[in-house]
Design a protein around this motif. Structure first.
Motif, PDB file in Angstrom:
ATOM      1  N   ARG A   7      26.985 -15.642   6.305  1.00 46.25           N
ATOM      2  CA  ARG A   7      27.871 -14.788   7.107  1.00 46.25           C
ATOM      3  C   ARG A   7      27.623 -13.307   6.815  1.00 46.25           C
ATOM      4  N   ARG A   8      26.334 -12.938   6.769  1.00 45.79           N
ATOM      5  CA  ARG A   8      25.917 -11.554   6.557  1.00 45.79           C
ATOM      6  C   ARG A   8      24.818 -11.238   7.555  1.00 45.79           C
ATOM      7  N   ILE A   9      24.790 -10.024   8.057  1.00 39.17           N
ATOM      8  CA  ILE A   9      23.753  -9.569   8.984  1.00 39.17           C
ATOM      9  C   ILE A   9      22.916  -8.530   8.246  1.00 39.17           C
ATOM     10  N   PRO A  10      21.625  -8.809   8.020  1.00 41.57           N
ATOM     11  CA  PRO A  10      20.795  -7.849   7.273  1.00 41.57           C
ATOM     12  C   PRO A  10      20.420  -6.660   8.149  1.00 41.57           C
ATOM     13  N   ARG A  11      19.988  -5.601   7.497  1.00 38.04           N
ATOM     14  CA  ARG A  11      19.525  -4.421   8.237  1.00 38.04           C
ATOM     15  C   ARG A  11      18.253  -4.780   8.998  1.00 38.04           C
TER      16      ARG A  11
END
Length: 194
Positions: A7-11
């Protein structure tokens, strides 16, 4: 898929500035310049697009997998289930002996019912096979060691191709163990002469 799981969106890799001819203001689109949390109300699906230099394009919609259910209520009980033996097989006699040596080292590292169940149901039976009769890992280790050395042992019985497994083969509903693979034999298998 890791984005969905964590549940994380990377750069966006190597992104510095947006092309000035592209206007995204008011569109709801953003290009992440740092890792950001995936909003809870954003759902559990993601779209991935890839545009290749040669003109190959792909678009995939991913959905998060359901949460694992965890071990069943009988997982601990299965660890104590009685075992009478398991098969071992390989393509060649030498490979069978080498695999028996590897399994002899590995059999005591796992719950014995899981080891026997995986040996029985988690591997394809090959042309050279044997049945190891053993009720516990120490007995299995001794039988496997005898097979590895090419010694006769009453707990080791050759299984001709097509012969069904003896009574007492583990059921196919126990926890599995990760067993070591077949030893490298450097034997070519080809439909054409080499």
């Amino acid at each position: 898929m890791l984005c969905l799981q964590h549940r994380r969106i990377p750069r966006q890799a190597q992104f510095e500035t947006l092309n000035p001819r592209i206007e995204i203001a008011g569109s709801g689109l953003t290009v992440p310049t740092a890792t950001v949390p995936w909003p809870a109300d954003a759902g559990r699906r993601a779209a991935v697009s890839s545009f290749g230099m040669s003109g190959t394009n792909a678009h995939v919609v991913l959905a998060a997998a359901p949460e694992p259910a965890g071990p069943g209520p009988d997982a601990d009980a299965d660890a104590d289930a009685p075992v009478r033996g398991f098969p071992i097989s390989a393509h060649q006699d030498e490979a069978l002996r080498e695999l028996a040596a590897r399994w002899a080292e590995d059999v005591t590292r796992h719950p014995y019912p899981a080891f026997a169940r995986t040996a029985t149901h988690g591997r394809t039976r090959l042309g050279r096979a044997a049945w190891i009769t053993s009720a516990d890992p120490a007995e299995a280790r001794a039988a496997l060691t005898a097979l590895a050395r090419g010694e006769q042992d009453p707990r080791v019985r050759e299984l001709p191709p097509g012969e069904p497994l003896p009574d007492g083969a583990p059921a196919d509903d126990r926890p599995a163990a990760d067993l070591p693979g077949y030893p490298w034999q450097r034997t070519p298998y080809s439909i054409r002469p080499l």
